[in-house]
Design an enzyme around this catalytic site. Structure first.
Site, PDB file in Angstrom:
ATOM      1  CG  HIS A 184      -3.340   3.218   2.667  1.00 45.77           C
ATOM      2  ND1 HIS A 184      -3.679   3.277   1.361  1.00 45.77           N
ATOM      3  CD2 HIS A 184      -2.950   2.256   3.472  1.00 45.77           C
ATOM      4  CE1 HIS A 184      -3.728   1.612   1.531  1.00 45.77           C
ATOM      5  NE2 HIS A 184      -3.574   1.026   2.859  1.00 45.77           N
ATOM      6  CB  CYS A 225      -1.257   0.082   1.385  1.00 48.52           C
ATOM      7  SG  CYS A 225      -1.636  -2.018   1.402  1.00 48.52           S
ATOM      8  CG  ASN A 272      -6.591  -0.981   1.734  1.00 48.20           C
ATOM      9  OD1 ASN A 272      -6.438  -1.116   0.454  1.00 48.20           O
ATOM     10  ND2 ASN A 272      -5.728  -1.520   2.477  1.00 48.20           N
TER      11      ASN A 272
HETATM   12  O1  UT7 Z   1      -3.611  -1.690   3.743  1.00 50.39           O
HETATM   13  C1  UT7 Z   1      -3.296  -2.275   5.183  1.00 50.39           C
HETATM   14  C2  UT7 Z   1      -4.222  -3.391   4.730  1.00 50.39           C
HETATM   15  N1  UT7 Z   1      -5.014  -4.390   5.818  1.00 50.39           N
HETATM   16  C3  UT7 Z   1      -5.428  -2.859   7.167  1.00 50.39           C
HETATM   17  O2  UT7 Z   1      -5.194  -1.668   6.522  1.00 50.39           O
HETATM   18  C4  UT7 Z   1      -6.160  -3.951   8.150  1.00 50.39           C
HETATM   19  C5  UT7 Z   1      -6.618  -2.913   9.548  1.00 50.39           C
HETATM   20  N2  UT7 Z   1      -7.563  -3.022  10.426  1.00 50.39           N
HETATM   21  C6  UT7 Z   1      -8.864  -3.245  10.279  1.00 50.39           C
HETATM   22  O3  UT7 Z   1      -8.897  -2.450   9.449  1.00 50.39           O
HETATM   23  C7  UT7 Z   1      -9.785  -3.793  10.992  1.00 50.39           C
HETATM   24  O4  UT7 Z   1      -8.230  -4.140  12.326  1.00 50.39           O
HETATM   25  C8  UT7 Z   1     -10.723  -4.634  10.922  1.00 50.39           C
HETATM   26  C9  UT7 Z   1     -11.534  -3.910   9.588  1.00 50.39           C
HETATM   27  C10 UT7 Z   1      -9.690  -5.802   9.872  1.00 50.39           C
HETATM   28  C11 UT7 Z   1     -11.239  -5.367  12.072  1.00 50.39           C
HETATM   29  O5  UT7 Z   1     -12.408  -4.580  12.669  1.00 50.39           O
HETATM   30  P1  UT7 Z   1     -11.572  -4.580  14.478  1.00 50.39           P
HETATM   31  O6  UT7 Z   1     -12.602  -2.772  14.712  1.00 50.39           O
HETATM   32  O7  UT7 Z   1     -10.211  -4.089  14.579  1.00 50.39           O
HETATM   33  O8  UT7 Z   1     -12.848  -5.561  14.486  1.00 50.39           O
HETATM   34  P2  UT7 Z   1     -11.492  -7.014  15.873  1.00 50.39           P
HETATM   35  O9  UT7 Z   1     -10.743  -7.587  14.798  1.00 50.39           O
HETATM   36  O10 UT7 Z   1     -11.424  -6.251  17.110  1.00 50.39           O
HETATM   37  O11 UT7 Z   1     -13.075  -8.052  15.750  1.00 50.39           O
HETATM   38  C12 UT7 Z   1     -14.426  -7.414  16.901  1.00 50.39           C
HETATM   39  C13 UT7 Z   1     -15.257  -8.294  16.408  1.00 50.39           C
HETATM   40  C14 UT7 Z   1     -14.436 -10.296  16.479  1.00 50.39           C
HETATM   41  O12 UT7 Z   1     -15.447 -10.421  16.832  1.00 50.39           O
HETATM   42  P3  UT7 Z   1     -15.665 -11.246  18.413  1.00 50.39           P
HETATM   43  O13 UT7 Z   1     -14.544 -11.845  18.666  1.00 50.39           O
HETATM   44  O14 UT7 Z   1     -15.632 -10.291  18.947  1.00 50.39           O
HETATM   45  O15 UT7 Z   1     -17.053 -12.116  18.492  1.00 50.39           O
HETATM   46  C15 UT7 Z   1     -15.168 -10.224  15.220  1.00 50.39           C
HETATM   47  O16 UT7 Z   1     -14.797 -11.737  14.878  1.00 50.39           O
HETATM   48  O17 UT7 Z   1     -15.925  -8.682  14.699  1.00 50.39           O
HETATM   49  C16 UT7 Z   1     -15.889  -9.311  14.687  1.00 50.39           C
HETATM   50  N3  UT7 Z   1     -16.149  -9.584  13.196  1.00 50.39           N
HETATM   51  C17 UT7 Z   1     -16.374  -9.474  11.778  1.00 50.39           C
HETATM   52  N4  UT7 Z   1     -18.007  -9.519  12.322  1.00 50.39           N
HETATM   53  C18 UT7 Z   1     -19.043  -8.918  11.448  1.00 50.39           C
HETATM   54  C19 UT7 Z   1     -14.788  -9.564  11.782  1.00 50.39           C
HETATM   55  N5  UT7 Z   1     -15.036  -9.474  10.806  1.00 50.39           N
HETATM   56  C20 UT7 Z   1     -16.405  -8.845  10.376  1.00 50.39           C
HETATM   57  C21 UT7 Z   1     -17.057  -9.132   9.887  1.00 50.39           C
HETATM   58  N6  UT7 Z   1     -18.398  -9.004   9.857  1.00 50.39           N
HETATM   59  N7  UT7 Z   1     -16.862  -8.486   8.659  1.00 50.39           N
END
Ligand code: UT7
Length: 337
Positions: A264, A122, A294
């Site tokens: 980004h 990225c 993204n």
């Molecule tokens: O260019 C670089 C590329 N990557 C990035 O920039 C990624 C950076 N990170 C992020 O954007 C975020 O961390 C994510 C969008 C990937 C995840 O968001 P988050 O607020 O950090 O969520 P989390 O990982 O803390 O997950 C919270 C909950 C979890 O459930 P439990 O364990 O609390 O029951 C996940 O399993 O949300 C769940 N979850 C979802 N629920 C519905 C994760 N993905 C999804 C989804 N839909 N798509």
């Protein structure tokens, strides 16, 4: 004579197909995976993204780059024959060999150029822009074409709701020209760094020379993108804010001197957290993640092109580009437009 580099034209291109959050919800529900439009919007700010149909040659990575490059050249008033150097920033090349830059050269007919890819994920467009600037400053290149383009869809794991909702396809291009070093409109400063120790936060394990894709690995989806989202989030916010301040400081500037901040586009929450850390108003932060997701190396050049064409970015304004990506890689670059 000393030289500097100036962006004189921008362009962008996206595949036709719009994929809304609701269509991803339906796609994943067929696999027994739950997600929702509400979750995706709230946690990422993404509403829709474009996805290439890779069966169509016009939607290959280099074809999107070709359309973006044509628009950038038209804006700069330059012909493909005038290009000395093509730099294609991508982590989703058309083919392992030859480079996507050479595919683009073939398509656009830039017969006098030399072409190469840069893979900084990225951060790729910023790495590409800095590389072009250095060749231009050395006097070896007068006109460079820098493209950030991705077709990530084939490497996404559509059974991983944590990552597949985030990404989209597209390409953005910039024509970068040699100007006298005392020109006010030019690239002013940059700061690049990477941390290979964090390689496992975002990677595609198989498909390179160290891990061939065997049927077993294929079944395990090791040829698909895997991501530790939470960890990346934290590093991204801190590093992007730090890099913005370092680059501004190198040019004896502060955020008060900035007209636009172009981060980004990975997640709206990351962008807002960086702006908050910088105490920089969101009104001056350019955002397109809501419409395109993204697009990795393409987020910054497509955003720049949009704001350049609609007149938000005006000549003489000061713009800071700032990115992080797999590697991890980081980079920021300060531009007087
Ligand atoms: O260019 C670089 C590329 N990557 C990035 O920039 C990624 C950076 N990170 C992020 O954007 C975020 O961390 C994510 C969008 C990937 C995840 O968001 P988050 O607020 O950090 O969520 P989390 O990982 O803390 O997950 C919270 C909950 C979890 O459930 P439990 O364990 O609390 O029951 C996940 O399993 O949300 C769940 N979850 C979802 N629920 C519905 C994760 N993905 C999804 C989804 N839909 N798509």
């Amino acid at each position: 004579m000393d030289f500097a580099a100036r962006i004189t034209g921008t362009g962008s291109a996206f595949p036709k197909k719009r994929v809304t959050n609701d269509s991803i919800v339906q796609k994943l529900s067929k696999l027994g995976i739950t997600t929702s439009d509400e979750w995706i919007r709230e946690r990422t700010g993404i509403c829709e993204r474009r996805i290439s149909d890779v069966e169509k040659p016009e939607e290959h990575n280099s074809s999107l780059g070709f359309s973006a490059a044509q628009k950038a050249l038209e804006m700069a008033g330059k012909s493909p024959q005038s290009i000395d150097q093509i730099i294609y920033a991508t982590c989703s090349p058309d083919t392992p060999l030859p480079s996507t830059a050479c595919w683009l050269q073939h398509k656009i007919g830039a017969d006098h150029a030399w072409a190469m890819d840069i893979n900084a994920a990225c951060s790729g467009f910023i790495y590409g822009l800095v590389t072009a600037e250095k060749f231009i400053q050395s006097g070896q290149v007068k006109i460079a074409l820098v493209v950030g383009g991705e077709v990530l869809n084939p490497i996404l794991n559509w059974e991983d709701r944590n990552s597949c909702i985030l990404f989209g396809d597209g390409a953005g291009a910039a024509v970068v020209e040699q100007v006298p070093s005392d020109s006010s409109r030019r690239i002013l400063r940059s700061h690049l760094r990477s941390d290979g120790n964090l390689w496992d936060l975002l990677c595609v394990p198989a498909g390179g020379s160290n891990m061939e894709v065997t049927p077993e690995r294929y079944a395990q989806k090791l040829h698909k993108l895997t991501m530790k989202g939470k960890e990346i989030f934290k590093v991204a916010v801190k590093t992007m804010a730090d890099f913005a301040l370092i680059t501004l400081k190198k040019n004896q500037m502060t955020t008060d001197d900035l007209d636009w901040f172009v981060p980004h586009q990975a997640n709206l929450r990351i962008i807002e957290a960086v702006a908050k850390r910088l105490k920089f108003p969101m009104e001056k932060v350019l955002v397109n993640v809501d419409r395109y997701g993204n697009t990795s190396a393409a987020t910054i050049p497509t955003m720049l092109d949009e704001a350049n064409r609609d007149g938000r970015i005006k000549s003489g304004q000061t713009v800071l580009l700032d990115a992080f990506g797999a590697g991890l890689t980081y980079g920021s670059i300060l531009v007087r437009w």
